[in-house]
Design an enzyme around this catalytic site. Structure first.
Site, PDB file in Angstrom:
ATOM      1  N   ASN A   1      -5.865  11.332  31.634  1.00 55.25           N
ATOM      2  CA  ASN A   1      -7.065  11.668  32.397  1.00 55.25           C
ATOM      3  C   ASN A   1      -7.390  13.155  32.194  1.00 55.25           C
ATOM      4  OD1 ASN A   1      -4.846  12.647  33.916  1.00 55.25           O
ATOM      5  ND2 ASN A   1      -6.110  12.655  35.745  1.00 55.25           N
TER       6      ASN A   1
ATOM      7  N   CYS B   1      -7.093  16.022  33.682  1.00 53.78           N
ATOM      8  CA  CYS B   1      -6.147  17.128  33.954  1.00 53.78           C
ATOM      9  C   CYS B   1      -4.748  16.865  33.445  1.00 53.78           C
ATOM     10  CB  CYS B   1      -6.141  17.425  35.442  1.00 53.78           C
ATOM     11  SG  CYS B   1      -7.674  18.160  36.011  1.00 53.78           S
ATOM     12  N   GLY B   2      -4.541  15.755  32.774  1.00 50.92           N
ATOM     13  CA  GLY B   2      -3.329  15.546  32.006  1.00 50.92           C
ATOM     14  C   GLY B   2      -2.151  14.937  32.726  1.00 50.92           C
ATOM     15  N   GLU B   3      -2.275  14.632  34.023  1.00 46.26           N
ATOM     16  CA  GLU B   3      -1.108  14.139  34.751  1.00 46.26           C
ATOM     17  C   GLU B   3      -0.944  12.630  34.681  1.00 46.26           C
ATOM     18  OE1 GLU B   3      -4.290  13.393  37.723  1.00 46.26           O
ATOM     19  OE2 GLU B   3      -3.849  14.961  36.274  1.00 46.26           O
TER      20      GLU B   3
ATOM     21  N   SER C   1     -10.145  12.176  45.911  1.00 49.35           N
ATOM     22  CA  SER C   1     -11.499  12.416  46.422  1.00 49.35           C
ATOM     23  C   SER C   1     -12.413  11.193  46.371  1.00 49.35           C
ATOM     24  CB  SER C   1     -12.146  13.590  45.677  1.00 49.35           C
ATOM     25  OG  SER C   1     -11.516  14.795  46.022  1.00 49.35           O
TER      26      SER C   1
ATOM     27  N   ALA D   1      -9.711   7.736  40.700  1.00 54.15           N
ATOM     28  CA  ALA D   1      -9.981   9.104  40.263  1.00 54.15           C
ATOM     29  C   ALA D   1     -10.144   9.210  38.760  1.00 54.15           C
ATOM     30  CB  ALA D   1      -8.854  10.030  40.722  1.00 54.15           C
TER      31      ALA D   1
ATOM     32  N   PRO E   1      -3.789  17.155  40.387  1.00 59.93           N
ATOM     33  CA  PRO E   1      -4.467  18.281  41.041  1.00 59.93           C
ATOM     34  C   PRO E   1      -4.909  17.870  42.443  1.00 59.93           C
ATOM     35  CG  PRO E   1      -5.403  17.857  38.875  1.00 59.93           C
ATOM     36  CD  PRO E   1      -4.533  16.690  39.197  1.00 59.93           C
ATOM     37  N   THR E   2      -4.746  18.766  43.377  1.00 54.71           N
ATOM     38  CA  THR E   2      -5.205  18.490  44.748  1.00 54.71           C
ATOM     39  C   THR E   2      -6.098  19.624  45.224  1.00 54.71           C
ATOM     40  OG1 THR E   2      -3.258  19.553  45.721  1.00 54.71           O
ATOM     41  CG2 THR E   2      -3.110  17.189  45.264  1.00 54.71           C
ATOM     42  N   GLY E   3      -6.848  20.225  44.295  1.00 60.08           N
ATOM     43  CA  GLY E   3      -7.609  21.430  44.621  1.00 60.08           C
ATOM     44  C   GLY E   3      -8.406  21.327  45.903  1.00 60.08           C
ATOM     45  N   THR E   4      -9.279  20.308  46.017  1.00 65.59           N
ATOM     46  CA  THR E   4     -10.123  20.220  47.202  1.00 65.59           C
ATOM     47  C   THR E   4      -9.412  19.547  48.369  1.00 65.59           C
ATOM     48  OG1 THR E   4     -11.128  18.258  46.187  1.00 65.59           O
ATOM     49  CG2 THR E   4     -12.329  20.319  46.003  1.00 65.59           C
TER      50      THR E   4
END
Length: 725
Positions: A273, A275-277, A76, A91, A417-420
């Site tokens: 980070n 979200c942990g990835e 994002s 990010a 995460p790729t939520g948006t």
């Protein structure tokens, strides 16, 4: 899907997300971009790094087409900031927290600068001396890691990231830190540390002690001395208890991460980070992007030729991002340039498996997923080596320590995460299965709109079992499982996150981790509400044994709060009788109510004091607004309008109308003086989100959407709001 085939138009949801969060706007807040203009802006800015190379024009156009056609999307901040004055495209970051007041507050300052530019931060508090240990310089005692985590949290609360991305942090403490027990229970109350995800860094030594029911040592990180020993099983049980309670803390398997550290000569991993990835060294950042796997299925199989082309192009794009990035502080710029880590991930994994007619939870589904991820990693390595031949390897590359072939980037892959961005691409998030197949959306005037997964609708129409009634039934039940009209084959293929067992979730994460993921994976292990603590224990043990580097579990409903108008015993019965008789009685208030006051700003930056009064069950019952400018003649009408609106809201609350419904109505007001109710609605929404009163599972931004927990974060699938991104 080959390049000459037509692409889908952006969905209504995608356009909503883009207009709210991504398109540049004029001074009045109106978008001045569309999807094509945004993609040109991003592609031009990132390609400019190669303007002296012979293939500059080609690479610029290829970058544009890759993003515009939704084959690959960067994270994002890159979509938002590339080609703008801000220019910060990363990010996530990890910042060190040193054991000194200067070090701690330097990290708080640096974190604020990162959040201001749209990034998320990870902190390890493991270097800080434990609570009540001596501080030689002041002859006093230390307050401990949690006290400083609260300061970090408060600082984050003041940074709103321009209304596009809110501050998000990961707080990590090692399992052998003397304050570990206090850390484990710190987020039992979800109103505390609201800008943090907490995770425990678990060592192999600890897990061996758990398996063999042994004690293990707690060690003061400053002195190196053992402070006490604890029974490992009891500590592990406490982690499990809290994770069962509300999903926190998560667990990070720190030794597994450090075994894959590509630059051990620079230090050990301490934190990830938010979200942990992404495991990062202090001051490292990572530039993330995801390939849309749903676009690479041709006649039921993976189109590896096209996928390889996108992988090579995506690696070059992400490598260029490092060079055109404007980092928030010099230390981050230096460290990022030194290792040049990128995180190429995936989204739409479930879309790919659906098109291949493979159930996500099946052995064949996992095999297909691992084959694709291994292929992506191998091709990414080839791409990075090729770039290194032209531009040189990452500066920290040491052939005596780094035995792999010289490449441009120290790390290449992660699954973030790729939520948006997956909402923009209209695909499943990251490596997660779809959270729902048919969603019910409430629109104006109470109408109901069914949002049907496009793959499911296509199959249902082709197979002849589509009907509006069936779609409504699926939406109501929340699953395709058990509907006799749907063939069993398709029930299995369209299983959602809640329909897949924790065992199968973890096996998917494990096989991806060990087949092509350099760093880690952001994934949620969904548990049913009836799951036991033993289920959580089994999940953690299996994740460790399969080589996962971190794990997040979420038991359905464990973060939900009671609705506002819940009453008890006799009052509840009375309310039910009154409603059935067509009568709703106004609640009588006692002479004394507890209250909370919040200092907020309206859209004109005027200070407003919002006061909310509660009954004995902490249900909001009255709302008042107080202004420093009450006595100003020019603002008298405005003050009167605020007062009147607050009275009406208070009256509605006393008639047991839920706060979320009141906010929806206030949000619909617009124009001249009617802007004031809309402003009050936004202020109340901010209050509700900040205090977790009433509807924590309702989206704090759009109100109509519900928050779901996936990829280690809460997200709204209607407007794109995410707690973490």
């Amino acid at each position: 899907m080959t390049k000459d085939m037509p692409r889908q138009q952006l969905t209504e949801t995608a356009e909503t997300v883009l207009e709210r969060r991504y398109y540049l706007k004029d001074e009045k807040g109106n978008p001045i971009e569309n999807w094509e203009i945004l993609c040109r802006r991003v592609a031009n800015a990132v390609a400019l790094v190669d303007q002296e190379l012979d293939d500059y024009d080609t690479i610029r156009d290829d970058f544009f087409n890759m993003i515009y056609h939704l084959d690959f999307l960067p994270n994002s901040p890159c979509l938002m900031n590339a080609g703008t004055d801000l220019g910060q495209l990363s990010a996530c970051f990890v910042l060190p927290v040193e054991d000194s007041m200067d070090g701690i507050f330097t990290s708080i300052r640096n974190g604020a600068l990162v959040h201001k530019t749209g990034g998320g931060t990870g902190y390890s508090f493991s270097r800080l001396r434990p609570k009540n240990s001596s501080v030689r310089s002041t002859q006093g005692v230390a307050s401990g890691p949690l006290s400083f985590a609260a300061v970090f949290d408060a600082a984050t609360e003041t940074i709103k990231q321009g209304g596009k991305r809110r501050g998000a942090n990961m707080g990590v403490l090692r399992i052998d830190h003397p304050d570990i027990m206090q850390f484990i229970v710190a987020k039992e109350d979800q109103t505390k540390y609201t800008n943090f995800n907490f995770s425990v860094a678990i060592t192999d030594l600890f897990m061996d002690a758990v398996k063999n029911d042994l004690d293990y040592d707690l060690v003061n990180p400053v002195t190196g001395k053992v402070t006490q020993s604890l029974r490992a099983v009891e500590v592990f049980n406490k982690i499990i208890d809290l994770a069962w309670h509300n999903g926190e803390p998560g667990v990070l398997f720190i030794d597994a991460a450090n075994r894959d550290n590509a630059t051990p000569q620079l230090g050990d991993f301490e934190a990830t980070n938010p979200c942990g990835e992404q495991w990062l060294l202090p001051y490292e950042s990572c530039n993330l992007g995801s390939i849309n796997l749903g676009h690479y299925v041709l006649e039921g199989d993976v189109d590896y030729e096209q996928l390889a082309k996108t992988v090579h192009l995506a690696v070059r794009f992400l490598d260029n991002v490092i060079d055109c990035n404007r980092f928030p502080i010099p230390e981050i710029a230096e460290m990022t340039q030194k290792t040049r880590k990128v995180g190429l991930g995936v989204m739409g994994l479930h879309d790919m498996l659906i098109q291949m007619e493979l159930p996500y939870a099946s052995e064949k589904g996992r095999e297909a997923a691992s084959n694709v991820m291994r292929f992506i990693r191998d091709e990414a390595e080839k791409a990075s080596v090729a770039i290194a031949e032209i531009k040189g390897p990452f500066p920290a590359y040491d052939p005596e320590i780094n035995t792999y072939k010289p490449r441009r980037n120290a790390a290449l892959t992660s699954i973030q995460p790729t939520g948006t961005v997956s909402m923009i691409a209209d695909c499943a998030s990251g490596c997660e299965p779809y959270f729902s197949i048919v969603m019910e959306k409430h629109v104006m005037d109470g109408d109901r709109l069914l949002m049907v997964n496009r793959h499911f609708e296509d199959v249902a129409r082709q197979e002849g079992f589509y009907s509006e009634k069936l779609m409504g039934d699926v939406a109501s039940s929340g699953t395709v499982i058990g509907h006799s009209q749907i063939p069993v084959k398709w029930q299995e293929i369209f299983r959602t996150a809640q329909d897949i067992s924790p065992h199968e979730h973890i096996h998917m994460q494990g096989i991806l981790q060990n087949n092509g993921v350099d760093s880690s994976i952001s994934k949620t292990i969904n548990l049913p509400s009836a799951a036991t603590r033993d289920d959580v224990r089994t999940a953690y043990m299996l994740g460790f044994d399969l080589g996962c580097k971190g794990l997040t579990v979420y038991r359905d409903g464990s973060r939900d709060h009671q609705v506002l108008n819940a009453t008890t015993s006799d009052k509840a019965n009375e309310a039910t009788v009154s409603a059935s008789a067509g009568l709703v009685r106004k609640t009588e208030l006692p002479d004394v109510l507890s209250a909370k006051r919040y200092r907020l700003k309206d859209i004109n930056q005027n200070t407003i004091y919002l006061i909310v009064c509660f009954d004995e069950n902490e249900n909001p019952m009255e709302v008042f607004a107080k202004f420093p400018f009450d006595n100003r003649v020019d603002l008298k009408d405005k003050s009167t309008m605020w007062t009147t609106t607050c009275r009406l809201v208070s009256l509605a609350l006393r008639y047991q109308i839920p706060m979320e419904e009141i906010i929806k109505q206030l949000d619909r007001s617009s124009g001249h003086m009617l802007d004031l109710p809309a402003q009050l609605g936004k202020l109340l929404k901010s209050f509700m989100a900040a205090t977790h009163h009433g509807f924590s599972s309702a989206c704090p931004e759009c109100s109509s959407g519900r928050l779901v927990f996936e990829e280690g974060c809460e997200i709204c699938h209607e407007c794109g709001y995410s707690k973490c991104s």
